[in-house]
Scaffold this motif. Sequence first.
Motif, PDB file in Angstrom:
ATOM      1  N   LEU A 165       0.405  10.132  15.177  1.00  0.00           N
ATOM      2  CA  LEU A 165       1.050  10.461  15.914  1.00  0.00           C
ATOM      3  C   LEU A 165       1.490  11.677  17.367  1.00  0.00           C
ATOM      4  N   PRO A 166       0.575  12.069  17.465  1.00  0.00           N
ATOM      5  CA  PRO A 166       0.969  12.896  19.098  1.00  0.00           C
ATOM      6  C   PRO A 166       2.249  13.601  19.327  1.00  0.00           C
ATOM      7  N   ASP A 167       2.431  12.267  20.112  1.00  0.00           N
ATOM      8  CA  ASP A 167       3.819  12.615  21.115  1.00  0.00           C
ATOM      9  C   ASP A 167       4.483  12.636  19.899  1.00  0.00           C
ATOM     10  N   GLN A 209       3.714  13.865  14.761  1.00  0.00           N
ATOM     11  CA  GLN A 209       3.838  13.782  13.077  1.00  0.00           C
ATOM     12  C   GLN A 209       2.404  12.762  12.672  1.00  0.00           C
ATOM     13  N   ARG A 210       2.132  12.421  11.262  1.00  0.00           N
ATOM     14  CA  ARG A 210       0.710  11.322  11.110  1.00  0.00           C
ATOM     15  C   ARG A 210       1.420  10.475   9.824  1.00  0.00           C
ATOM     16  N   VAL A 211       0.893   9.287   9.953  1.00  0.00           N
ATOM     17  CA  VAL A 211       1.349   8.407   9.097  1.00  0.00           C
ATOM     18  C   VAL A 211      -0.479   8.535   7.757  1.00  0.00           C
ATOM     19  N   LEU A 212       0.168   8.741   6.638  1.00  0.00           N
ATOM     20  CA  LEU A 212      -1.148   9.256   5.346  1.00  0.00           C
ATOM     21  C   LEU A 212      -0.827   7.518   4.451  1.00  0.00           C
ATOM     22  N   VAL A 213      -2.059   7.284   4.320  1.00  0.00           N
ATOM     23  CA  VAL A 213      -1.987   5.417   3.551  1.00  0.00           C
ATOM     24  C   VAL A 213      -2.838   5.914   2.629  1.00  0.00           C
ATOM     25  N   HIS A 214      -3.053   5.103   1.698  1.00  0.00           N
ATOM     26  CA  HIS A 214      -3.854   5.135   0.472  1.00  0.00           C
ATOM     27  C   HIS A 214      -4.339   3.962   0.428  1.00  0.00           C
ATOM     28  N   LEU A 215      -4.873   3.581  -0.250  1.00  0.00           N
ATOM     29  CA  LEU A 215      -6.097   2.408  -0.857  1.00  0.00           C
ATOM     30  C   LEU A 215      -6.756   2.826  -2.306  1.00  0.00           C
ATOM     31  N   PRO A 216      -6.441   1.063  -2.379  1.00  0.00           N
ATOM     32  CA  PRO A 216      -7.497   1.410  -4.096  1.00  0.00           C
ATOM     33  C   PRO A 216      -9.049   1.763  -3.852  1.00  0.00           C
ATOM     34  N   ALA A 251       0.855  -1.224  -0.134  1.00  0.00           N
ATOM     35  CA  ALA A 251      -0.250   0.735   0.174  1.00  0.00           C
ATOM     36  C   ALA A 251       0.892   0.953  -0.092  1.00  0.00           C
ATOM     37  N   PRO A 252       0.205   2.095  -0.437  1.00  0.00           N
ATOM     38  CA  PRO A 252       1.312   3.664  -0.507  1.00  0.00           C
ATOM     39  C   PRO A 252       0.976   4.295   0.692  1.00  0.00           C
ATOM     40  N   ALA A 253       1.956   4.452   1.406  1.00  0.00           N
ATOM     41  CA  ALA A 253       1.520   5.157   2.754  1.00  0.00           C
ATOM     42  C   ALA A 253       2.876   5.581   2.509  1.00  0.00           C
ATOM     43  N   ALA A 254       2.654   6.676   3.889  1.00  0.00           N
ATOM     44  CA  ALA A 254       3.906   7.064   4.077  1.00  0.00           C
ATOM     45  C   ALA A 254       4.123   8.081   5.532  1.00  0.00           C
ATOM     46  N   VAL A 255       5.551   8.914   6.494  1.00  0.00           N
ATOM     47  CA  VAL A 255       4.962   9.336   7.523  1.00  0.00           C
ATOM     48  C   VAL A 255       5.848  11.101   6.742  1.00  0.00           C
ATOM     49  N   LEU A 256       4.714  11.812   7.850  1.00  0.00           N
ATOM     50  CA  LEU A 256       4.625  13.543   7.907  1.00  0.00           C
ATOM     51  C   LEU A 256       5.001  13.745   8.319  1.00  0.00           C
ATOM     52  N   ASN A 257       5.886  15.052   9.158  1.00  0.00           N
ATOM     53  CA  ASN A 257       6.007  16.318   9.741  1.00  0.00           C
ATOM     54  C   ASN A 257       5.153  16.514   9.852  1.00  0.00           C
ATOM     55  N   ARG A 258       4.756  17.344  10.323  1.00  0.00           N
ATOM     56  CA  ARG A 258       3.727  18.900  11.139  1.00  0.00           C
ATOM     57  C   ARG A 258       3.744  19.558   9.871  1.00  0.00           C
TER      58      ARG A 258
END
Length: 287
Positions: free
Chosen positions: A248-250, A253-260, A123-130
Amino acid sequence: MSDNELGTFLRGRREAVTPAEAGLPAGVRRRTPGLRRAELATLAGISVEYLTRLEQGRDRHPSAQVLGALADALRLTLRDRLALRRYAKEAEGGDPLICAAAPPHTRTARPAVRAVVDRLEPAPAAVLNRIGDILHRTTGYERLFGPLGLFDTDRPNLLRHLFTDPRARRAYPAWDRVADDLVAHLRHEAPVNDPYVAELAEELTLTAGAEFADRFADLSVTPRRTGNRRIEHPEAGPLDLLYETLMLPDDGQRVLVHLPADEATAAALDRLTGLRPGALRAVGRAG
């Protein structure tokens, strides 16, 4: 230090804006510098009584919509808008010391977070900072967004790519909605006095102009963490995707996941990633 910093800030900015700057006739015999309360209230769409209560500290809970309207009427700069949000936060009982103790700005993801994201392959997924920097991603994410130019720089950033790369505008038929969401994340998920947010906001205001600045100034828009997104992909064709955001509040960050969202998109993603048919299954459209 004043215990009514929000009211003091509003009154100071009101008195610093001339009628001409606000598009009003100057008139005669003005007893106060800048705008009268009645003039600012009219421009912001609120009552004079309510504005008086805000300036005098008798009301300390203005809504995001009211703050946005006042900021627009006062022609506030990006930096002043951040200050207005900070004073409003403190006025409603937030402790400025606690606000300052937000998670530090990060450019790396923790090993455990990277390991969890790796488990989401293909799956297309990524970790992003704020501020939208991409800190870690799956191969599926890289193969989905690489052809759009997202990884052409050493420090890929979703906001910078969206507002400055023409390929991003061509890829998103609903570009305006994507822009609304990403800017709302930048504005709402970060501490109000975050210097990294201010730095990126200033950069994108210079490069993208009103398309970014107007969105950043609109405090009423909140980020959507789930939804549908359509991409006109240069290699895979039209794709209908669902996205989920895992906070991921501590870590800030957040994890963004894409699904078909459908079988055609699932098959196209399989071809894009070079995996066997059925590696990604359609989830169905969001409600």
